[in-house]
Write a protein that holds these residues in place. Sequence first.
Motif, PDB file in Angstrom:
ATOM      1  N   VAL A  67       0.835  -1.207   0.000  1.00 30.66           N
ATOM      2  CA  VAL A  67       0.000   0.000   0.000  1.00 30.66           C
ATOM      3  C   VAL A  67       0.866   1.252   0.000  1.00 30.66           C
ATOM      4  O   VAL A  67       0.587   2.232  -0.698  1.00 30.66           O
ATOM      5  N   SER A  68       1.959   1.238   0.772  1.00 31.29           N
ATOM      6  CA  SER A  68       2.864   2.393   0.824  1.00 31.29           C
ATOM      7  C   SER A  68       3.499   2.659  -0.534  1.00 31.29           C
ATOM      8  O   SER A  68       3.565   3.805  -0.990  1.00 31.29           O
ATOM      9  N   ILE A  69       3.980   1.593  -1.190  1.00 31.20           N
ATOM     10  CA  ILE A  69       4.622   1.745  -2.496  1.00 31.20           C
ATOM     11  C   ILE A  69       3.612   2.235  -3.535  1.00 31.20           C
ATOM     12  O   ILE A  69       3.921   3.110  -4.361  1.00 31.20           O
ATOM     13  N   HIS A  70       2.393   1.695  -3.473  1.00 33.06           N
ATOM     14  CA  HIS A  70       1.361   2.136  -4.418  1.00 33.06           C
ATOM     15  C   HIS A  70       1.026   3.605  -4.211  1.00 33.06           C
ATOM     16  O   HIS A  70       0.812   4.338  -5.182  1.00 33.06           O
ATOM     17  N   GLN A  71       0.972   4.048  -2.957  1.00 35.78           N
ATOM     18  CA  GLN A  71       0.712   5.465  -2.679  1.00 35.78           C
ATOM     19  C   GLN A  71       1.805   6.344  -3.274  1.00 35.78           C
ATOM     20  O   GLN A  71       1.526   7.420  -3.819  1.00 35.78           O
ATOM     21  N   PHE A  72       3.052   5.880  -3.165  1.00 37.64           N
ATOM     22  CA  PHE A  72       4.176   6.653  -3.711  1.00 37.64           C
ATOM     23  C   PHE A  72       4.053   6.784  -5.226  1.00 37.64           C
ATOM     24  O   PHE A  72       4.171   7.884  -5.785  1.00 37.64           O
ATOM     25  N   TYR A  73       3.789   5.659  -5.922  1.00 40.89           N
ATOM     26  CA  TYR A  73       3.688   5.706  -7.384  1.00 40.89           C
ATOM     27  C   TYR A  73       2.451   6.493  -7.831  1.00 40.89           C
ATOM     28  O   TYR A  73       2.480   7.163  -8.869  1.00 40.89           O
ATOM     29  N   ASP A  74       1.364   6.410  -7.050  1.00 41.35           N
ATOM     30  CA  ASP A  74       0.178   7.219  -7.363  1.00 41.35           C
ATOM     31  C   ASP A  74       0.510   8.710  -7.267  1.00 41.35           C
ATOM     32  O   ASP A  74       0.080   9.511  -8.105  1.00 41.35           O
ATOM     33  N   MET A  75       1.265   9.081  -6.245  1.00 34.84           N
ATOM     34  CA  MET A  75       1.679  10.467  -6.058  1.00 34.84           C
ATOM     35  C   MET A  75       2.549  10.917  -7.239  1.00 34.84           C
ATOM     36  O   MET A  75       2.394  12.028  -7.754  1.00 34.84           O
ATOM     37  N   CYS A  76       3.450  10.029  -7.668  1.00 35.96           N
ATOM     38  CA  CYS A  76       4.315  10.361  -8.808  1.00 35.96           C
ATOM     39  C   CYS A  76       3.495  10.587 -10.076  1.00 35.96           C
ATOM     40  O   CYS A  76       3.760  11.522 -10.843  1.00 35.96           O
ATOM     41  N   ARG A  77       2.492   9.729 -10.291  1.00 35.11           N
ATOM     42  CA  ARG A  77       1.658   9.872 -11.486  1.00 35.11           C
ATOM     43  C   ARG A  77       0.841  11.159 -11.436  1.00 35.11           C
ATOM     44  O   ARG A  77       0.694  11.845 -12.458  1.00 35.11           O
ATOM     45  N   ARG A  78       0.308  11.479 -10.250  1.00 37.96           N
ATOM     46  CA  ARG A  78      -0.474  12.713 -10.128  1.00 37.96           C
ATOM     47  C   ARG A  78       0.377  13.943 -10.415  1.00 37.96           C
ATOM     48  O   ARG A  78      -0.064  14.893 -11.061  1.00 37.96           O
ATOM     49  N   ASN A  79       1.612  13.913  -9.919  1.00 35.45           N
ATOM     50  CA  ASN A  79       2.518  15.053 -10.104  1.00 35.45           C
ATOM     51  C   ASN A  79       3.272  14.997 -11.432  1.00 35.45           C
ATOM     52  O   ASN A  79       4.025  15.916 -11.763  1.00 35.45           O
ATOM     53  N   LYS A  80       3.080  13.887 -12.147  1.00 38.95           N
ATOM     54  CA  LYS A  80       3.786  13.667 -13.415  1.00 38.95           C
ATOM     55  C   LYS A  80       5.291  13.832 -13.243  1.00 38.95           C
ATOM     56  O   LYS A  80       5.990  14.432 -14.068  1.00 38.95           O
ATOM     57  N   HIS A  81       5.757  13.295 -12.128  1.00 40.12           N
ATOM     58  CA  HIS A  81       7.188  13.375 -11.826  1.00 40.12           C
ATOM     59  C   HIS A  81       7.633  12.099 -11.123  1.00 40.12           C
ATOM     60  O   HIS A  81       7.109  11.751 -10.065  1.00 40.12           O
ATOM     61  N   PHE A  82       8.576  11.381 -11.734  1.00 35.15           N
ATOM     62  CA  PHE A  82       9.107  10.160 -11.151  1.00 35.15           C
ATOM     63  C   PHE A  82      10.559  10.406 -10.746  1.00 35.15           C
ATOM     64  O   PHE A  82      11.453  10.457 -11.603  1.00 35.15           O
ATOM     65  N   PRO A  83      10.804  10.601  -9.444  1.00 35.31           N
ATOM     66  CA  PRO A  83      12.160  10.904  -8.986  1.00 35.31           C
ATOM     67  C   PRO A  83      13.117   9.746  -9.207  1.00 35.31           C
ATOM     68  O   PRO A  83      12.697   8.588  -9.349  1.00 35.31           O
ATOM     69  N   LYS A  84      14.394  10.065  -9.254  1.00 38.14           N
ATOM     70  CA  LYS A  84      15.422   9.056  -9.455  1.00 38.14           C
ATOM     71  C   LYS A  84      15.735   8.341  -8.140  1.00 38.14           C
ATOM     72  O   LYS A  84      15.514   8.867  -7.056  1.00 38.14           O
ATOM     73  N   VAL A  85      16.244   7.137  -8.277  1.00 40.13           N
ATOM     74  CA  VAL A  85      16.652   6.360  -7.103  1.00 40.13           C
ATOM     75  C   VAL A  85      17.679   7.146  -6.301  1.00 40.13           C
ATOM     76  O   VAL A  85      18.573   7.791  -6.861  1.00 40.13           O
TER      77      VAL A  85
END
Length: 200
Positions: free
Chosen positions: A90-108
């Motif tokens: 659930v935590s990881i899904h929340q993170f990726y959902d946030m990235c999609r909403r912001n249209k920004h996928f941060p680097k490792v």
Amino acid sequence: MQFKNNNKKFMNTCTLFPYLFVIHVKGGEIQIVTLEDLYQKKFKIIYKHLLNLGCSRENAEDIVQNTFYKALENMAHLEVKNLSAWLFKVSIHQFYDMCRRNKHFPKVNIDDSTFITFFIQEETGEDLLLLKELHGDIRKILDELKPSYKNLLLLKYDLELSYEEISIIVDMKVETVRTTLYRARKEFKGIWSEKNERGS
């Protein structure tokens, strides 16, 4: 690690509820833990993994807290065999959902030296010598892997978790973790090899 005020409020809230989670483990043994116990044990792992994925400290804290709040609110209806894996997912899904909403996928965001130190411990021969020279490209290569491979590699070689610990978090059999990690390592080295050949 500094906890925000709402984090402390969450801990106080846990002590007000007498509910217990029942977690089934291998061998038919049943382990009963409180939400507070689970929070103390799992917060740091999930929080650190979110940071490794590039999440900010503030967002990582919010995500973990929201996940535990969700568990608390749905305790009476939550039917899962592996709560640790549920919290992680659930935590990881929340993170990726946030990235999609912001249209920004941060680097490792990891310590390259720590990752490669543990990664090459399982290498021999030419691969060992070549991977010792690998530093600057680690994060770029990880970001090119599919999320499931990236997650397992980070859990194993950055958080330094055992196969058994990883199997609980991702809800996989230990042998499946070993097999999938082997494939992830192979793909990681394949991408690195291609980069190395192009650069030579």
